[in-house]
Design a protein around this motif. Structure first.
Motif, mmCIF file in Angstrom:
data_model
loop_
_atom_site.group_PDB
_atom_site.id
_atom_site.type_symbol
_atom_site.label_atom_id
_atom_site.label_comp_id
_atom_site.label_asym_id
_atom_site.label_seq_id
_atom_site.Cartn_x
_atom_site.Cartn_y
_atom_site.Cartn_z
ATOM 1 N N UNK A 162 0.834 -1.209 0.000
ATOM 2 C CA UNK A 162 0.000 0.000 0.000
ATOM 3 C C UNK A 162 0.861 1.249 0.000
ATOM 4 N N UNK A 163 0.399 2.271 -0.698
ATOM 5 C CA UNK A 163 1.098 3.560 -0.629
ATOM 6 C C UNK A 163 0.409 4.415 0.430
ATOM 7 N N UNK A 164 1.180 4.836 1.427
ATOM 8 C CA UNK A 164 0.631 5.727 2.443
ATOM 9 C C UNK A 164 1.034 7.151 2.067
ATOM 10 N N UNK A 165 0.086 8.004 1.706
ATOM 11 C CA UNK A 165 0.456 9.359 1.263
ATOM 12 C C UNK A 165 0.954 10.220 2.418
ATOM 13 N N UNK A 166 1.861 11.134 2.109
ATOM 14 C CA UNK A 166 2.302 12.121 3.093
ATOM 15 C C UNK A 166 1.184 13.152 3.252
ATOM 16 N N UNK A 167 1.242 13.957 4.328
ATOM 17 C CA UNK A 167 0.210 15.005 4.474
ATOM 18 C C UNK A 167 0.169 15.937 3.259
ATOM 19 N N UNK A 168 1.331 16.255 2.702
ATOM 20 C CA UNK A 168 1.373 17.147 1.527
ATOM 21 C C UNK A 168 0.698 16.500 0.320
ATOM 22 N N UNK A 169 0.918 15.175 0.171
ATOM 23 C CA UNK A 169 0.255 14.465 -0.934
ATOM 24 C C UNK A 169 -1.263 14.485 -0.751
ATOM 25 N N UNK A 170 -1.690 14.238 0.498
ATOM 26 C CA UNK A 170 -3.136 14.266 0.763
ATOM 27 C C UNK A 170 -3.673 15.640 0.384
ATOM 28 N N UNK A 186 0.114 20.157 8.974
ATOM 29 C CA UNK A 186 0.446 19.117 7.987
ATOM 30 C C UNK A 186 1.682 18.440 8.543
ATOM 31 N N UNK A 187 1.507 17.343 9.238
ATOM 32 C CA UNK A 187 2.630 16.785 10.003
ATOM 33 C C UNK A 187 2.511 15.277 10.134
ATOM 34 N N UNK A 188 3.662 14.661 10.355
ATOM 35 C CA UNK A 188 3.705 13.224 10.622
ATOM 36 C C UNK A 188 4.158 13.041 12.069
ATOM 37 N N UNK A 189 3.628 12.038 12.762
ATOM 38 C CA UNK A 189 4.059 11.792 14.139
ATOM 39 C C UNK A 189 4.002 10.290 14.416
ATOM 40 N N UNK A 190 4.675 9.876 15.490
ATOM 41 C CA UNK A 190 4.618 8.467 15.893
ATOM 42 C C UNK A 190 3.531 8.323 16.943
ATOM 43 N N UNK A 191 2.535 7.525 16.652
ATOM 44 C CA UNK A 191 1.425 7.315 17.578
ATOM 45 C C UNK A 191 1.712 6.078 18.432
ATOM 46 N N UNK A 192 1.615 6.235 19.744
ATOM 47 C CA UNK A 192 1.775 5.083 20.640
ATOM 48 C C UNK A 192 0.607 4.131 20.447
ATOM 49 N N UNK A 193 0.910 2.834 20.365
ATOM 50 C CA UNK A 193 -0.138 1.827 20.172
ATOM 51 C C UNK A 193 0.228 0.579 20.964
ATOM 52 N N UNK A 194 -0.740 -0.268 21.178
ATOM 53 C CA UNK A 194 -0.457 -1.541 21.826
ATOM 54 C C UNK A 194 -0.421 -2.630 20.765
ATOM 55 N N UNK A 195 0.659 -3.401 20.761
ATOM 56 C CA UNK A 195 0.800 -4.497 19.796
ATOM 57 C C UNK A 195 -0.186 -5.617 20.139
ATOM 58 N N UNK A 196 -0.477 -6.498 19.176
ATOM 59 C CA UNK A 196 -1.432 -7.585 19.458
ATOM 60 C C UNK A 196 -1.009 -8.451 20.650
ATOM 61 N N UNK A 197 0.314 -8.528 20.940
ATOM 62 C CA UNK A 197 0.748 -9.327 22.097
ATOM 63 C C UNK A 197 0.707 -8.523 23.397
ATOM 64 N N UNK A 198 0.155 -7.309 23.338
ATOM 65 C CA UNK A 198 -0.010 -6.504 24.552
ATOM 66 C C UNK A 198 1.169 -5.595 24.858
ATOM 67 N N UNK A 199 2.257 -5.733 24.063
ATOM 68 C CA UNK A 199 3.423 -4.878 24.339
ATOM 69 C C UNK A 199 3.259 -3.501 23.679
ATOM 70 N N UNK A 200 3.945 -2.489 24.222
ATOM 71 C CA UNK A 200 3.811 -1.156 23.621
ATOM 72 C C UNK A 200 4.483 -1.065 22.260
#
Ligand code: SAM
Length: 214
Positions: A162-170, A186-200
């Motif tokens: 899949x191609x994930x567009x940048x904010x500028x492309x959007x 118009x920015x990119x950031x790292x979003x904290x998420x929980x992995x399927x095994x429960x780890x961050x």
């Protein structure tokens, strides 16, 4: 409508209904951090939540005083979202509508149109839908588009096709008339998420926030 289009429509609806039926709740039940951050300071008015899923964003907006239209292709998700809204005591502030945005779109104009992770599979016409979303923003209103910018830290090659567009492309693919819109974020950031095994873990996401000037 051709048979082909009809099959695509049915496939989208069946796919997402089946996905939601996999468990009682597939998302966290909490509003997206980025929505809370970017919409928290806006004066409440009429909001449109595109791809409202299990309703956490719409419920949060309603709690902030917005009159919300929550809309999704999945009837299963909408039913679940309506239950969530009733439990939260904001059922009367949210109008739930089922649409396949490839074929239909909620009527009206809105002070906030939010498309958080409006991703799908196959021939999903995301760019065309986002252009329709922009057209639904009232003068002075805000368009918020949040999307993934890559795979999650525990599986970075997931969706490698899949191609994930940048904010500028959007932004450029919205093809907005020059001077009619102001880019607020118009920015990119790292979003904290929980992995399927429960780890961050984390996932790169992007945000495009625009205000309609005229
Ligand atoms: C990745 S989920 C995001 C859900 C929610 N916005 C969130 O952030 O948790 C994408 C949502 O878009 C909906 N969707 C996918 N294709 C759609 C379409 N063609 N028309 C309307 N909604 C669609 C899905 O049913 C799903 O609820």
């Amino acid at each position: 409508m051709s048979d082909h289009q009809h099959q695509d429509h049915a496939a989208g609806e069946e796919f997402w209904d089946a996905r939601y039926r996999e468990s009682d709740r597939i998302w966290s039940g909490k509003p997206n951090d980025v929505l809370v951050r970017e919409a928290g300071g806006l004066a409440p008015g009429r909001a449109l939540d595109l791809g409202s899923g299990e309703g956490a964003d719409a419920v949060w907006l309603a709690r902030q005083g917005w009159h919300v239209t929550g809309t999704d292709i999945s009837g299963v998700a909408l039913e679940r979202a309506a239950e969530h809204a009733a439990e939260a005591g904001v059922g009367d502030r949210i109008d739930w509508q089922r649409h396949d945005f490839a074929r239909s779109f909620p009527a009206g104009e809105f002070d906030l149109v939010s498309a958080c992770f409006l991703h799908s599979y196959g021939d999903f016409p995301r760019e065309r839908i986002l252009r329709t979303a922009a057209a639904a923003v009232a003068v002075g209103g805000v368009l918020l588009i949040v999307g993934h910018a890559g795979g999650p830290s525990w599986d970075p090659d997931a969706h490698a096709d899949m191609h994930f567009p940048t904010p500028r492309e959007v932004w450029s693919r919205l093809e907005l008339p020059e001077g009619d819109w102001e880019v607020l974020v118009a920015a990119e950031h790292l979003q904290a998420m929980t992995a399927p095994d429960g780890r961050p873990g984390t996932r790169p996401d992007n945000v495009l926030k625009l205000r309609r000037l005229r």
